[in-house]
Design a protein around this motif. Structure first.
Motif, PDB file in Angstrom:
ATOM      1  N   GLY B 192       0.809  -1.220   0.000  1.00 35.18           N
ATOM      2  CA  GLY B 192       0.000   0.000   0.000  1.00 35.18           C
ATOM      3  C   GLY B 192       0.838   1.264   0.000  1.00 35.18           C
ATOM      4  O   GLY B 192       2.049   1.205  -0.138  1.00 35.18           O
ATOM      5  N   ASP B 193       0.149   2.391   0.165  1.00 42.12           N
ATOM      6  CA  ASP B 193       0.824   3.691   0.133  1.00 42.12           C
ATOM      7  C   ASP B 193       0.985   4.235   1.548  1.00 42.12           C
ATOM      8  O   ASP B 193       0.196   3.934   2.446  1.00 42.12           O
ATOM      9  N   ARG B 194       2.007   5.075   1.722  1.00 45.20           N
ATOM     10  CA  ARG B 194       2.161   5.837   2.964  1.00 45.20           C
ATOM     11  C   ARG B 194       2.443   7.280   2.576  1.00 45.20           C
ATOM     12  O   ARG B 194       3.077   7.542   1.551  1.00 45.20           O
ATOM     13  N   VAL B 195       1.985   8.209   3.417  1.00 43.24           N
ATOM     14  CA  VAL B 195       2.319   9.620   3.220  1.00 43.24           C
ATOM     15  C   VAL B 195       3.177  10.045   4.405  1.00 43.24           C
ATOM     16  O   VAL B 195       2.760   9.916   5.561  1.00 43.24           O
ATOM     17  N   ILE B 196       4.400  10.511   4.094  1.00 45.19           N
ATOM     18  CA  ILE B 196       5.362  10.807   5.160  1.00 45.19           C
ATOM     19  C   ILE B 196       5.662  12.306   5.154  1.00 45.19           C
ATOM     20  O   ILE B 196       6.077  12.856   4.140  1.00 45.19           O
ATOM     21  N   PRO B 197       5.437  13.002   6.289  1.00 42.74           N
ATOM     22  CA  PRO B 197       5.763  14.434   6.334  1.00 42.74           C
ATOM     23  C   PRO B 197       7.278  14.663   6.269  1.00 42.74           C
ATOM     24  O   PRO B 197       8.058  13.806   6.713  1.00 42.74           O
ATOM     25  N   ALA B 198       7.666  15.824   5.717  1.00 39.17           N
ATOM     26  CA  ALA B 198       9.097  16.117   5.537  1.00 39.17           C
ATOM     27  C   ALA B 198       9.870  15.997   6.840  1.00 39.17           C
ATOM     28  O   ALA B 198      11.024  15.550   6.848  1.00 39.17           O
ATOM     29  N   ALA B 199       9.240  16.372   7.965  1.00 40.92           N
ATOM     30  CA  ALA B 199       9.935  16.318   9.260  1.00 40.92           C
ATOM     31  C   ALA B 199      10.370  14.894   9.605  1.00 40.92           C
ATOM     32  O   ALA B 199      11.324  14.685  10.345  1.00 40.92           O
ATOM     33  N   GLU B 200       9.662  13.898   9.035  1.00 42.06           N
ATOM     34  CA  GLU B 200      10.009  12.499   9.327  1.00 42.06           C
ATOM     35  C   GLU B 200      10.717  11.817   8.160  1.00 42.06           C
ATOM     36  O   GLU B 200      11.189  10.690   8.294  1.00 42.06           O
ATOM     37  N   TRP B 201      10.732  12.495   7.004  1.00 41.39           N
ATOM     38  CA  TRP B 201      11.334  11.872   5.808  1.00 41.39           C
ATOM     39  C   TRP B 201      12.858  11.830   5.903  1.00 41.39           C
ATOM     40  O   TRP B 201      13.484  10.811   5.656  1.00 41.39           O
ATOM     41  N   PHE B 202      13.456  12.987   6.291  1.00 38.98           N
ATOM     42  CA  PHE B 202      14.922  13.072   6.313  1.00 38.98           C
ATOM     43  C   PHE B 202      15.427  12.550   7.654  1.00 38.98           C
ATOM     44  O   PHE B 202      15.209  13.170   8.687  1.00 38.98           O
ATOM     45  N   GLU B 203      16.115  11.414   7.630  1.00 39.93           N
ATOM     46  CA  GLU B 203      16.538  10.784   8.891  1.00 39.93           C
ATOM     47  C   GLU B 203      18.002  10.991   9.193  1.00 39.93           C
ATOM     48  O   GLU B 203      18.427  10.920  10.340  1.00 39.93           O
ATOM     49  N   GLY B 204      18.809  11.191   8.171  1.00 33.45           N
ATOM     50  CA  GLY B 204      20.243  11.364   8.392  1.00 33.45           C
ATOM     51  C   GLY B 204      20.926  11.559   7.059  1.00 33.45           C
ATOM     52  O   GLY B 204      20.254  11.714   6.032  1.00 33.45           O
TER      53      GLY B 204
END
Lengths: 156, 339
Positions: B192-204
């Motif tokens: 399925g699909d997920r929608v990830i906010p930018a604050a959680e997208w960039f991890e390192g």
């Protein structure tokens, strides 16, 4: 090995290559088009620039297999049969280049840019050529040549 | 011209990339200790020498096929979008995927559309296409301001919006834009699909929260409101280089008062950094040079940027403050024009 068929300088060319072969190496080693020069091989120097489907691209950052079905123009295909294009004549007249290593990349980048922006001014030309590195000239003679080509294109 | 070199003399020519030095050094230390280090060179002995390491290749023609391949190969596979970062990583042998999944044939991922206050940009939208897009110029001016600063013209011919976001270089322009605007990342997988906010997208550093079986298919940006002015500022060694420090800035003015402020820095950490404190100081105030001076000072006081050969930590901090001042002034000026 993958079969590769593409159009290069208006002619259909075929060959086969491993997927990891870059378009630059395919042009040079498989099609014997050694006018495309390979410098840094990671997209920084611009020497390997060719025109793919109307856009200037780094042929070292594109796989040969990704060019299947595309129209590629290299430095060998720029001028009329054995001669020089208006751009090449203008660069020649302006003593634009010295050692010649970066030349094909600059010429292809400038050709694609002038095609899309025939009325470009000096600042726009500088911006367009900013991704190509020349260690001989200090760039001014190259800019002069491209400006002269733009002027001659407009007059003809 | 291509000389076969044995395993132990592979770096005779010397690596030319700072990150390559680190990997080669780690490999040498590990070998000296009798342990296998990170691989730096491998060539199929029977094949010709080539710049890129041996790799399998698949070019799916639908997203469903691509997801099937990702589900099967997981992190053994790398997704090849525009290739303007991944191919250099292969050339320098810093990335060693077993399989390349080339998504350049997925035409369905190249659409740009605006609806209901949101702008959807397909992951395979090329940077030069986005640069020429009237939809993006009209609705996401901050993205439009950042695009011409990415690499050079020939790089933008191939480079894609999704590729830059998934590569997640903390010094790159687009991640800072995404972070400033609270963009959303739509990823697909077989489940399925997920929608990830930018604050959680960039991890390192070069790391996102995308799972190995997921494909980034779309980036959603909020459309700019009326009265919004933007600026993308950066200082780089040479034109087109990655920024030593970059700043994405957006201000929205309502009746001459700042109603929304957004700042995000590139190049100050292993992820793009949001200037939340500065934003709070700006909202409710009227734009002025004094205000921007004060915000620049406070917003950068607690920063502790990394040092490298391009600049010390202190230098980066000073550059950041200067960019905040310049960026806010430019954003305020063009917010006036847009009202």
């Amino acid at each position: 090995m993958l079969d590769i068929t593409l159009s290069v300088n208006g002619a259909t060319r075929t060959g086969s290559a491993e997927p990891r072969k870059t378009l630059a190496d395919f042009l040079r080693e498989d099609l014997d088009l050694t006018g495309t020069h390979v410098g840094c091989e990671h997209g920084v120097c611009g020497a390997c620039t060719v025109i793919v489907d109307g856009r200037a691209v780094r042929s070292c950052l594109m796989l040969a297999v990704q060019a299947v079905g595309s129209e590629v123009t290299t430095i060998e295909g720029l001028g009329p049969d054995g001669g020089m294009s208006t751009l090449q004549e203008a660069l020649w007249d302006s003593h634009s280049f010295q050692c010649g290593f970066c030349t094909p990349g600059f010429v292809m980048q400038a050709a694609a840019f002038l095609q899309a922006h025939p009325d470009a001014d000096e600042q726009q030309i500088r911006e367009a050529l900013s991704g190509n590195i020349c260690r001989c000239t200090g760039y001014q003679s190259i800019i002069d040549g491209v400006l002269l080509a733009a002027e001659r294109n407009r007059q003809s | 011209m291509f000389r076969w070199r044995g395993q132990d003399s592979h770096n005779l020519d010397g690596p030319r990339h700072p990150a390559a030095v680190t990997v080669v050094a780690a490999a040498m230390v590990a070998r000296a200790a009798g342990q296998p280090g990170p691989a730096t060179e491998e060539c199929t002995p029977e094949g010709p020498r080539m710049k890129l390491p041996y790799v399998e290749y698949e070019a799916p023609s639908t997203v469903a096929e691509a997801l099937e391949l990702l589900a099967e190969h997981q992190d053994e596979a790398s997704v090849l979008a525009g290739g303007q970062s991944l191919i250099p990583l292969l050339a320098l042998r810093l990335a060693r995927p077993a399989l390349l999944i080339d998504i350049n044939g997925l035409r369905e991922l190249s659409e740009v559309s605006a609806a209901n206050g949101s702008v959807s940009v397909g992951a395979m939208t090329r940077e030069y296409v986005a640069e020429d897009s009237e939809t993006i110029a009209d609705t996401v001016p901050l993205l439009a301001a950042a695009l011409p600063l990415i690499g050079h013209e020939a790089i933008r011919s191939r480079g894609t919006i999704g590729g830059s976001m998934a590569h997640a270089d903390p010094a790159a322009e687009l991640p800072a834009v995404a972070r400033a605007l609270d963009a959303e990342f739509v990823v697909s997988s077989k489940s399925g699909d997920r929608v990830i906010p930018a604050a959680e997208w960039f991890e390192g550093y070069l790391t996102t929260s995308r799972r190995a079986d997921e494909l980034l298919v779309e980036v959603r940006f909020p459309a700019a409101r009326r009265g919004t002015g933007v600026s993308f500022q950066e200082v780089a060694r040479r034109h087109g280089d990655f920024a030593i420090v970059g700043l994405a800035a957006s201000l929205t003015l309502s009746d001459g008062v700042i109603s929304d402020a957004r700042l995000a820095f590139a190049g100050l950490s292993d992820v793009p950094v949001r200037g939340a404190e500065a934003e709070q100081l700006l909202v409710g105030e009227r734009p002025s040079a004094d205000l921007f001076d004060e915000v620049a000072r406070q917003a950068t006081a607690d920063l502790d940027p990394p040092a490298d050969l391009h600049g010390s930590s202190d230098y980066r901090k000073k550059v950041a403050a200067t960019l905040v001042r310049r960026g806010l002034q430019a954003a305020a000026d063009n917010a006036d024009e847009r009202q």
